[in-house]
Design an enzyme around this catalytic site. Sequence first.
Site, PDB file in Angstrom:
ATOM      1  N   SER A 128       0.837  -1.197   0.000  1.00 57.35           N
ATOM      2  CA  SER A 128       0.000   0.000   0.000  1.00 57.35           C
ATOM      3  C   SER A 128       0.880   1.258   0.000  1.00 57.35           C
ATOM      4  O   SER A 128       1.670   1.446  -0.916  1.00 57.35           O
ATOM      5  CB  SER A 128      -0.948  -0.045   1.203  1.00 57.35           C
ATOM      6  OG  SER A 128      -1.918   0.977   1.136  1.00 57.35           O
ATOM      7  N   HIS A 163      -3.837  -1.523  -4.156  1.00 57.86           N
ATOM      8  CA  HIS A 163      -5.251  -1.914  -3.998  1.00 57.86           C
ATOM      9  C   HIS A 163      -6.025  -1.770  -5.311  1.00 57.86           C
ATOM     10  O   HIS A 163      -7.169  -1.309  -5.333  1.00 57.86           O
ATOM     11  CB  HIS A 163      -5.929  -1.080  -2.912  1.00 57.86           C
ATOM     12  CG  HIS A 163      -5.192  -1.002  -1.620  1.00 57.86           C
ATOM     13  ND1 HIS A 163      -4.832  -2.128  -0.904  1.00 57.86           N
ATOM     14  CD2 HIS A 163      -4.732   0.070  -0.917  1.00 57.86           C
ATOM     15  CE1 HIS A 163      -4.190  -1.749   0.198  1.00 57.86           C
ATOM     16  NE2 HIS A 163      -4.113  -0.425   0.205  1.00 57.86           N
TER      17      HIS A 163
END
Length: 238
Positions: A128, A163
């Site tokens: 992330s 993501h």
Amino acid sequence: MTAHIVAMGGGGFSMSTFSAPTNLDRYLVELTGTPSPLVCFAPTASADDPQYINKFLLAYGTLGVRTMVLTLWGGGSTESVARLADADLLLVGGGHTVNLMALWHAHGVDEAIRSRYAAGDVVLAGVSAGGACWYDGCITDSFGDFRPWRGGLGLLPGSFCPHFDGEAERAPAFTDAVASGDLPGGYGADDGAGVHYVDGVPTTFIAEAAGKRVYRVLPSDLPTASGVLVEPQPMTVL
């Protein structure tokens, strides 16, 4: 002196059942090529969240490594930053990308990382925010909405979107930003997938499960491309 960077969209111990290490975590440890490597976890983007730190210690404590944690939020960062020079693997956690970079700059972590990377024989990795930080820019929700942001370390050229399959609005925001020129071309990575660079060159696209993918996202002037090309990469399932 080989230097590795592995940028992951998500996955690993922080997204696994019971916070157990996954094949992504094992892959990173194996890349060090070192018996009992020193693994430094940087939870800066999560404000040094104690629960996140505990998950790391529990997960990596089963992998035969030595562990340390880079802590910046509680004061006394000088010794912690200095120890980065000894780390075989620096693993950066997810969270707030913009705050991550701001704190790293304030505490000199960015320069310590650049020096460690230049010295070689190191693995830099993250999920992330910890995957996006190595690039020139990324798509981030640090400001609330999804928007392009340029302010990463720039160790890797281009941009990154974590993501890619996990949040409905993130991938379109990324492709729109590349099409408009707000971000340079780059990679979008699903949760559980990542890009492995060796000395700055992308060499392998990895996934901890079948169906997880990395996409090359490039600006295009082809009339059928709507300003952007999204190309799935050949994946290696760990």
